[in-house]
Write a protein that holds these residues in place. Sequence first.
Motif, mmCIF file in Angstrom:
data_model
loop_
_atom_site.group_PDB
_atom_site.id
_atom_site.type_symbol
_atom_site.label_atom_id
_atom_site.label_comp_id
_atom_site.label_asym_id
_atom_site.label_seq_id
_atom_site.Cartn_x
_atom_site.Cartn_y
_atom_site.Cartn_z
ATOM 1 N N GLN A 217 2.172 -1.176 -10.553
ATOM 2 C CA GLN A 217 1.422 -0.106 -9.878
ATOM 3 C C GLN A 217 1.894 0.030 -8.450
ATOM 4 O OE1 GLN A 217 -2.891 0.651 -10.440
ATOM 5 N NE2 GLN A 217 -3.110 0.168 -8.265
ATOM 6 N N GLN A 218 1.998 1.292 -8.001
ATOM 7 C CA GLN A 218 2.174 1.494 -6.574
ATOM 8 C C GLN A 218 1.113 2.429 -6.046
ATOM 9 O OE1 GLN A 218 6.409 2.156 -6.580
ATOM 10 N NE2 GLN A 218 6.126 4.347 -6.282
ATOM 11 N N VAL A 219 0.638 2.085 -4.855
ATOM 12 C CA VAL A 219 -0.337 2.930 -4.175
ATOM 13 C C VAL A 219 0.408 3.567 -3.004
ATOM 14 C CG1 VAL A 219 -2.597 3.017 -3.065
ATOM 15 C CG2 VAL A 219 -2.138 1.274 -4.808
ATOM 16 N N LEU A 220 0.467 4.902 -3.000
ATOM 17 C CA LEU A 220 1.174 5.616 -1.935
ATOM 18 C C LEU A 220 0.153 6.176 -0.959
ATOM 19 C CD1 LEU A 220 3.669 7.768 -4.104
ATOM 20 C CD2 LEU A 220 3.942 5.429 -3.299
ATOM 21 N N LEU A 221 0.295 5.831 0.308
ATOM 22 C CA LEU A 221 -0.625 6.319 1.330
ATOM 23 C C LEU A 221 0.191 7.124 2.335
ATOM 24 C CD1 LEU A 221 -1.397 2.934 0.839
ATOM 25 C CD2 LEU A 221 -3.499 3.897 1.699
ATOM 26 N N GLY A 222 -0.078 8.420 2.394
ATOM 27 C CA GLY A 222 0.739 9.299 3.241
ATOM 28 C C GLY A 222 0.035 9.645 4.537
ATOM 29 N N GLY A 223 0.805 9.716 5.627
ATOM 30 C CA GLY A 223 0.280 10.167 6.921
ATOM 31 C C GLY A 223 1.332 11.038 7.574
ATOM 32 N N ASP A 224 1.032 11.542 8.773
ATOM 33 C CA ASP A 224 1.997 12.401 9.467
ATOM 34 C C ASP A 224 3.331 11.700 9.667
ATOM 35 O OD1 ASP A 224 0.834 14.779 9.703
ATOM 36 O OD2 ASP A 224 0.076 14.496 11.759
ATOM 37 N N GLY A 225 4.367 12.165 9.007
ATOM 38 C CA GLY A 225 5.713 11.603 9.202
ATOM 39 C C GLY A 225 5.866 10.188 8.693
ATOM 40 N N GLN A 226 4.966 9.720 7.825
ATOM 41 C CA GLN A 226 5.091 8.332 7.341
ATOM 42 C C GLN A 226 4.494 8.144 5.948
ATOM 43 O OE1 GLN A 226 2.518 5.525 9.491
ATOM 44 N NE2 GLN A 226 1.607 7.295 10.553
ATOM 45 N N LEU A 227 4.954 7.102 5.291
ATOM 46 C CA LEU A 227 4.451 6.749 3.963
ATOM 47 C C LEU A 227 4.350 5.234 3.864
ATOM 48 C CD1 LEU A 227 3.822 7.611 0.939
ATOM 49 C CD2 LEU A 227 6.219 7.115 0.493
ATOM 50 N N LEU A 228 3.168 4.757 3.478
ATOM 51 C CA LEU A 228 3.011 3.324 3.193
ATOM 52 C C LEU A 228 2.942 3.166 1.684
ATOM 53 C CD1 LEU A 228 2.372 0.342 3.939
ATOM 54 C CD2 LEU A 228 -0.041 1.010 4.060
ATOM 55 N N THR A 229 3.812 2.307 1.125
ATOM 56 C CA THR A 229 3.798 2.049 -0.314
ATOM 57 C C THR A 229 3.406 0.593 -0.550
ATOM 58 O OG1 THR A 229 5.594 3.640 -0.615
ATOM 59 C CG2 THR A 229 5.169 2.131 -2.444
ATOM 60 N N ILE A 230 2.358 0.396 -1.337
ATOM 61 C CA ILE A 230 1.940 -0.967 -1.685
ATOM 62 C C ILE A 230 2.172 -1.109 -3.179
ATOM 63 C CG2 ILE A 230 0.052 -2.650 -1.645
ATOM 64 C CD1 ILE A 230 -1.245 -0.960 0.584
ATOM 65 N N ARG A 231 3.012 -2.060 -3.548
ATOM 66 C CA ARG A 231 3.437 -2.135 -4.952
ATOM 67 C C ARG A 231 3.268 -3.539 -5.521
ATOM 68 N NH1 ARG A 231 7.848 0.539 -8.593
ATOM 69 N NH2 ARG A 231 7.999 -1.084 -10.141
ATOM 70 N N HIS A 232 2.881 -3.588 -6.783
ATOM 71 C CA HIS A 232 2.835 -4.874 -7.492
ATOM 72 C C HIS A 232 3.487 -4.725 -8.862
ATOM 73 C CE1 HIS A 232 1.071 -7.889 -10.241
ATOM 74 N NE2 HIS A 232 1.399 -8.670 -9.239
ATOM 75 N N ASP A 233 4.204 -5.764 -9.282
ATOM 76 C CA ASP A 233 4.836 -5.784 -10.607
ATOM 77 C C ASP A 233 4.464 -7.053 -11.341
ATOM 78 O OD1 ASP A 233 7.085 -3.502 -10.520
ATOM 79 O OD2 ASP A 233 7.040 -4.513 -8.576
#
Length: 266
Positions: A217-233
Amino acid sequence: MTIKVAIAGARGRMGQEAVHTIMKDQNMELVSVLDYKEIGETLADTKLFPQTFTVPIFMDLTELSSKTKPDVLVDLTSPESVYQHTREALELGIRPVVGTTGFSDEELKELSAYSAEHGIGCIIAPNFAIGAVLMMKFAEQAAKYLPDIEIIEMHHDQKLDAPSGTAMKTASLIADHRKTHNQGHPKEKETIAGARGANYDGMRIHSVRLPGLVAHQQVLLGGDGQLLTIRHDSFNRGSFMSGVALSINKVMELENLVYGLENIID
Ligand SMILES: NC(=O)c1ccc[n+]([C@@H]2O[C@H](COP(=O)([O-])OP(=O)(O)OC[C@H]3O[C@@H](n4cnc5c(N)ncnc54)[C@H](O)[C@@H]3O)[C@@H](O)[C@H]2O)c1
Ligand SMILES: O=C(O)C1=N[C@H](C(=O)O)CCC1
C-alpha cells in the motif's frame, strides 16, 4: 500457562503459515482447526502438513469448542464467513483473533458491544505486519499537514474484498483528524466509471489486483509543489506472523474488542 488455540481457515495461504507459527510456539498449543470443506480427520491427512501434525479438523465451531476447548480462535477465512465465526466464538466464550478482512462498520460496532458487555477479549487486525501498522500511523499524523490524500492498495489477484481492510483502516484513522472535503476538480467527470477510485470521506482509494503481488500500500499526500509517499510492502506471509502471535498473547488479557494492532503495540 499454555494458550490453547484453534485456527479457522488452516489450509489457506495465511492459515498454513499460522499453523506453523503456533506449532513452533512454546507457549501455545494448536488444539483444533476449522475449515468448511471435508479435508480429512487431521491436518496430517490434508498432505499440506507433516505427518506429525495430528490436529483434528472440524466443520462446526460448536462441536470444535466442546471437544477441544480452545482459549482463542484465529480466523483467517473469508469476508463471507468472518462475522458469523467471530460472533459465534464470542458466544461460546472463545476469544477471537481475527485477520480476515471485509467487516462493515455496523458489524464492528455490534461485535464491540457484545465483547464489552460479556467481558470477552477480541482482536480484529486488518493488518498484522508491524510495518503496515506504522505506515497507517505515519499517514494519520501526516494528514494533519497534508489533507489531500489518495490511497493505492495492491494485492494478489485471489483477494476477495476491495478496498482492502488495511486501506479502509488507514482511511478511517485519517478521517478522524482530517476535515471532510472532496478532492480533485469540482467539475471532474469519469469517462469510465470507477476511474477516480472509491470515495471515502472525499479521499480516493484505488485497488490493484495482480498475480505476483502479496500485500502493498502507498498513501500519497499532496501539497503545493510537493508529494509525500508513505509505502509498505509485505513480500511474504511470514511478515504477518509476529503480529498473529502477539495478538494471541494479548487477547488473553483483554475484556473488550480492539480494532487494529496499533492499539496493542507499545
Ligand atoms: N490481517 C492480516 O494481516 C491479513 C494478512 C493476509 C490475509 N488476510 C485476510 O485473511 C483472509 C484469508 O486470506 P488467505 O489469503 O489466507 O485466503 P485463502 O483463500 O487462501 O484461505 C482461506 C481459508 O479459509 C477457509 N474457509 C473459507 N470459508 C470458510 C468457512 N466458512 N469456514 C471455515 N473455513 C473457511 C478456506 O477453506 C481456506 O482454507 C482474507 O480475508 C485476507 O484478506 C489478512
Ligand atoms: O492477502 C490479503 O487478502 C491481505 N489482506 C489484508 C487487507 O485486506 O488489508 C492485509 C494484508 C493481506
